[in-house]
Design a protein around this motif. Structure first.
Motif, short mmCIF file in Angstrom:
data_model
loop_
_atom_site.label_atom_id
_atom_site.label_comp_id
_atom_site.label_asym_id
_atom_site.label_seq_id
_atom_site.Cartn_x
_atom_site.Cartn_y
_atom_site.Cartn_z
N TYR A 55 0.83 -1.19 0.00
CA TYR A 55 0.00 0.00 0.00
C TYR A 55 0.87 1.26 0.00
N TRP A 56 1.90 1.28 0.81
CA TRP A 56 2.79 2.43 0.88
C TRP A 56 3.49 2.64 -0.45
N MET A 105 2.39 1.78 -3.45
CA MET A 105 1.42 2.31 -4.42
C MET A 105 1.17 3.80 -4.19
N ARG A 106 1.07 4.18 -2.93
CA ARG A 106 0.85 5.59 -2.61
C ARG A 106 2.04 6.44 -3.03
N GLU A 107 3.25 5.97 -2.80
CA GLU A 107 4.44 6.70 -3.22
C GLU A 107 4.51 6.81 -4.75
N TRP A 151 1.92 6.95 -6.75
CA TRP A 151 0.93 7.95 -7.12
C TRP A 151 1.49 9.35 -6.90
N LYS A 152 2.16 9.57 -5.75
CA LYS A 152 2.75 10.88 -5.47
C LYS A 152 3.88 11.20 -6.47
N TRP A 153 4.67 10.18 -6.83
CA TRP A 153 5.77 10.39 -7.78
C TRP A 153 5.21 10.77 -9.15
N ARG A 154 4.13 10.10 -9.57
CA ARG A 154 3.50 10.43 -10.85
C ARG A 154 3.02 11.89 -10.83
N VAL A 181 -2.50 12.52 -12.74
CA VAL A 181 -2.92 12.64 -11.34
C VAL A 181 -2.66 14.05 -10.78
N THR A 234 -8.40 11.84 -9.56
CA THR A 234 -9.33 11.44 -8.51
C THR A 234 -10.71 11.15 -9.08
#
Length: 186
Positions: A37-38, A40-42, A44-47, A89, A95
């Protein structure tokens, strides 16, 4: 009959695994899931960081002319035009949310409860089509209204699905007609 009773009495079930080992495996599995999960979240933030050169979407003007069309439904996200898996994103465009679309002479207003609203000026609209998918959402053929628009230097496809999918063809016709009338003004 006594040999059968003795035989049945001699069978035992397998011993239960040690509780500490079982707890260790469960904790390890939970940590592995948390790590995924972490990551995937990273990602998303990198994208979002890689797409930070994309300008902030326009806000809707205070006064809009009369609505040509309006619809309620779902916003499924935006991608780079022609690349249905390249999700955008930055600035909340990735979103998913409920959405209210309003088409006016000035452009397309997208109101998203719980997410950032945006406005596409009429001269930035490039067309619309019916499609079957956009990053993260695949529907039946023609089940998704995809609107192509220019934002800065980038062409963007945004996917919407109306609560009443019979409205989609009217939106395609109206957006493509608006695009041809504004092309002459460009």
């Amino acid at each position: 009959m006594t040999p059968l009773i003795n035989l049945a009495a001699g069978q035992r079930s397998q011993e239960v695994t040690e509780l500490a080992a079982r707890i260790g495996w469960v904790v390890g599995l939970l940590l592995f899931i948390a790590l995924l999960y972490w990551l995937m979240r990273e990602g998303w933030k990198w994208r979002g960081l890689l797409q930070s050169d994309l300008p902030e979407p326009h806000a809707a003007p205070d006064a809009l002319s009369e609505a040509k069309l309006s619809m309620t439904g779902r916003y499924h996200g935006s991608t780079t035009a022609g690349q249905w898996l390249d999700r955008i994103v930055a600035h909340g465009l990735g979103t998913r949310s409920r959405a209210e679309l309003t088409l006016t002479d000035e452009g397309l207003a997208v109101v998203r409860p719980g997410a950032r609203d945006f406005f596409v000026p009429a001269d930035a609209l490039r067309g619309a089509r019916l499609d079957k998918g956009i990053a993260g959402k695949v529907l039946t053929e023609g089940g998704l209204l995809v609107i192509t628009w220019q934002h800065g230097e980038k062409l963007i496809d945004s996917g919407f699905r109306s609560d009443r999918s019979a409205e989609h063809p009217a939106w395609v016709e109206a957006l493509n007609h608006l695009n041809t009338t504004t092309e002459g003004a460009r």
